[in-house]
Design a protein around this motif. Structure first.
Motif, PDB file in Angstrom:
ATOM      1  N   GLU A  45     -17.216 -97.736  28.274  1.00  0.00           N
ATOM      2  CA  GLU A  45     -16.628 -96.788  29.116  1.00  0.00           C
ATOM      3  C   GLU A  45     -17.087 -96.746  30.712  1.00  0.00           C
ATOM      4  OE1 GLU A  45     -16.987 -93.847  25.279  1.00  0.00           O
ATOM      5  OE2 GLU A  45     -18.523 -93.803  26.857  1.00  0.00           O
ATOM      6  N   LEU A  46     -18.225 -97.215  30.748  1.00  0.00           N
ATOM      7  CA  LEU A  46     -18.601 -97.366  32.265  1.00  0.00           C
ATOM      8  C   LEU A  46     -17.765 -98.229  33.148  1.00  0.00           C
ATOM      9  CD1 LEU A  46     -20.594 -96.824  34.940  1.00  0.00           C
ATOM     10  CD2 LEU A  46     -22.135 -98.731  33.831  1.00  0.00           C
ATOM     11  N   HIS A  47     -17.839 -99.355  32.576  1.00  0.00           N
ATOM     12  CA  HIS A  47     -16.650-100.449  33.053  1.00  0.00           C
ATOM     13  C   HIS A  47     -15.322 -99.647  33.210  1.00  0.00           C
ATOM     14  CE1 HIS A  47     -19.769-103.797  32.030  1.00  0.00           C
ATOM     15  NE2 HIS A  47     -20.072-103.191  33.269  1.00  0.00           N
ATOM     16  N   HIS A  48     -14.629 -98.941  32.285  1.00  0.00           N
ATOM     17  CA  HIS A  48     -13.561 -98.416  32.426  1.00  0.00           C
ATOM     18  C   HIS A  48     -13.184 -97.395  33.671  1.00  0.00           C
ATOM     19  CE1 HIS A  48     -10.067 -96.004  31.275  1.00  0.00           C
ATOM     20  NE2 HIS A  48      -9.416 -96.836  30.877  1.00  0.00           N
ATOM     21  N   TYR A  49     -14.262 -96.723  33.658  1.00  0.00           N
ATOM     22  CA  TYR A  49     -14.481 -95.689  34.678  1.00  0.00           C
ATOM     23  C   TYR A  49     -14.605 -96.591  36.111  1.00  0.00           C
ATOM     24  CZ  TYR A  49     -16.450 -92.500  38.053  1.00  0.00           C
ATOM     25  OH  TYR A  49     -16.850 -91.690  39.228  1.00  0.00           O
ATOM     26  N   LEU A  50     -15.432 -97.505  36.263  1.00  0.00           N
ATOM     27  CA  LEU A  50     -15.516 -98.250  37.505  1.00  0.00           C
ATOM     28  C   LEU A  50     -14.122 -98.900  37.787  1.00  0.00           C
ATOM     29  CD1 LEU A  50     -18.868 -99.767  37.159  1.00  0.00           C
ATOM     30  CD2 LEU A  50     -18.477 -98.047  38.655  1.00  0.00           C
ATOM     31  N   GLN A  51     -13.461 -99.630  36.781  1.00  0.00           N
ATOM     32  CA  GLN A  51     -12.180-100.200  36.973  1.00  0.00           C
ATOM     33  C   GLN A  51     -11.113 -99.309  37.459  1.00  0.00           C
ATOM     34  OE1 GLN A  51     -10.264-101.835  33.736  1.00  0.00           O
ATOM     35  NE2 GLN A  51      -9.417-103.472  34.488  1.00  0.00           N
ATOM     36  N   TYR A  52     -11.194 -97.919  37.043  1.00  0.00           N
ATOM     37  CA  TYR A  52     -10.247 -97.168  37.606  1.00  0.00           C
ATOM     38  C   TYR A  52     -10.619 -96.428  38.865  1.00  0.00           C
ATOM     39  CZ  TYR A  52      -7.450 -92.729  37.468  1.00  0.00           C
ATOM     40  OH  TYR A  52      -6.552 -91.520  37.700  1.00  0.00           O
TER      41      TYR A  52
END
Length: 460
Positions: free
Chosen positions: A122-129
């Motif tokens: 979820e953190l990587h999804h947030y950072l990607q966005y």
């Protein structure tokens, strides 16, 4: 977060961007791990095999001698085992650059960090966005697709489903009750709380107790119900303790020999109608001793444990090479490249492996009665990232130029049957570390939680 004292905590180490995996490799592992769960369930219910496998350990490993005593008391007593074995297992692999994914170990007891694995995704999804430029800078490829990870929800739904089923088979009314058995002053409490909160959302009441507390609070009720003082019947139990000697020490009890008094808690639990992870049998079945024996078996021998021959053929390539330790091992090892092997004992939780030039002195120091407690495993060398990665630990961001990853895949079964909609697969945990680091545990070593991503084109 992990606690450091009763009044403070620090965040879990994490990578800033995911590790790459080929899509077909990810799907292959997802399809294999339910078969690993099926295998370990079959082993855990083959009590004759377990006794033959573990008895040689007893002279050199007092803890496993105590576990075997518990196993025999549960399955040879006048009060038979009534528990429902709920196998919540994390199967750990390393994706060797030459030979592909190979099994590192089975984690059949206290298999944790699933919630942190999902949080890393979820953190990587947030950072990607939210921060695409920084995310792309620290990623291995420009176009990434993050691999879904719903470990918290899948584990919670499965456990809640087991608890609800057990409650429905009794005459007791009200919410199902889930019990998490924990260590005193648990330092991984946040990972555990994430799972507890998700189970609560499924309509199940959750409580936490240590073995010492349960020693005074558990009793037997009608219909083989296990009763917890003040709360009624327990429906599902998840042990996040019980994998090491210290979990069974109670200095206020007369007999403090490992597992003799607090071990009775596990015997009492398994004599009742409750879904349990881990049963003592599951703990023995997922030991490194049994892993070594399984790795030496052919497909027909593996089918003893409930696998079809086709399933055994699928599993066999993932069982890495392991060798028993005996009086000839030290001499044999002098003719080997020391960096090709890892020496392991039966310990859980990290810090129990010997690497490289430390192996031969340890082999030479072992007493004959301790040989069976150790094994040699072919060392794996995963591909490290092609770009410098960023790891954040204790608030400090550090570039790492040789990050490698270990892949943990969760499965969840009740009495051999899937508790998830994906054949038992429940989510993943990625732990990444520098290739030069021996210990990759997030708590016990230089590991950091991570996630997986695929690139759109083939190749890696």
């Amino acid at each position: 977060m992990v606690t450091t004292t009763k009044d403070s905590a620090r965040h879990c180490a994490f990578s800033f961007a995911p590790t790459l995996i080929r899509r077909e490799r990810f799907e292959l592992l997802k399809s294999i791990v339910p078969l690993m769960g099926k295998l370990i369930h079959g082993v855990s219910e083959d009590h004759e095999f377990l006794i033959e496998a573990i008895e040689p350990l007893c002279s050199g490993d007092a803890f496993f001698a105590s576990l075997l005593e518990l196993h025999q008391s549960i399955h040879n007593s006048a009060a038979p085992a009534r528990r429902l074995p709920m196998l919540l297992m994390r199967t750990d692999f390393m994706d060797d650059a030459e030979f592909g994914p190979k099994l590192i170990e089975f984690n059949g007891i206290a298999a944790g960090m699933g919630p942190f694995g999902q949080r890393a995704h979820e953190l990587h999804h947030y950072l990607q966005y939210q921060w695409p430029a920084a995310f792309q800078y620290w990623s291995e490829a420009d176009e990434l697709e993050l691999m879904p990870n719903h470990g918290v929800e899948n584990l919670a739904k499965g456990i809640a489903g087991a608890a609800t089923m057990v409650r429905s088979q009794s005459t007791e009314q009200g919410q199902p009750l889930f019990l998490m058995v924990v260590q005193p002053d648990e330092d991984n409490v946040y990972d555990q709380h994430l799972l507890e909160e998700a189970i609560q959302k499924e309509g199940v009441k959750t409580v936490r107790r240590t073995f010492r507390q349960l020693y005074d609070q558990l009793s037997s009720g009608d219909e083989d119900r296990l009763l917890l003082e003040g709360l009624g019947g327990v429906d599902a139990i998840y042990l996040r303790a019980g994998y090491q000697h210290d979990d069974y020490v109670a200095h206020d009890l007369d007999d403090v020999r490992c597992c003799s008094e607090l071990g009775k808690v596990r015997t009492l639990i398994e004599q009742h109608r409750v879904a349990v992870n881990a049963t003592v049998s599951q703990q023995l079945a997922s030991s490194k001793r049994v892993q070594m024996l399984l790795s030496a078996m052919n497909e027909e021998q593996l089918s003893r444990f409930g696998l079809t021959l086709e399933e055994a053929h699928r599993i066999k390539p993932f069982l890495g090479e392991m060798r028993p330790v005996d009086d000839q091992s030290a001499l044999w090892f002098t003719k080997q490249n020391p960096n090709d092997w890892v020496l392991k004992n039966q310990g859980e939780g990290g810090g129990h492996c010997v690497f490289g030039h430390g192996i031969l002195p340890r082999l030479n120091s072992l007493q004959p009665e301790a040989y069976s407690a150790w094994s040699l495993m072919r060392r794996l060398y995963p591909r490290h990232r092609t770009r410098e990665a960023l790891v954040v630990r204790d608030g400090e961001a550090t570039p790492v130029d040789n990050l490698i990853s270990e892949i943990g895949m969760f499965t969840l079964h009740l009495d051999g049957h899937s508790l998830t909609s994906d054949m038992g697969y429940a989510g993943y945990l990625i732990r990444s570390k520098p290739a030069t680091a021996s210990e990759g545990g997030v708590h016990s070593g230089q590991g950091a939680v991570d996630s997986l991503a695929c690139i759109n084109q083939s190749g890696r």
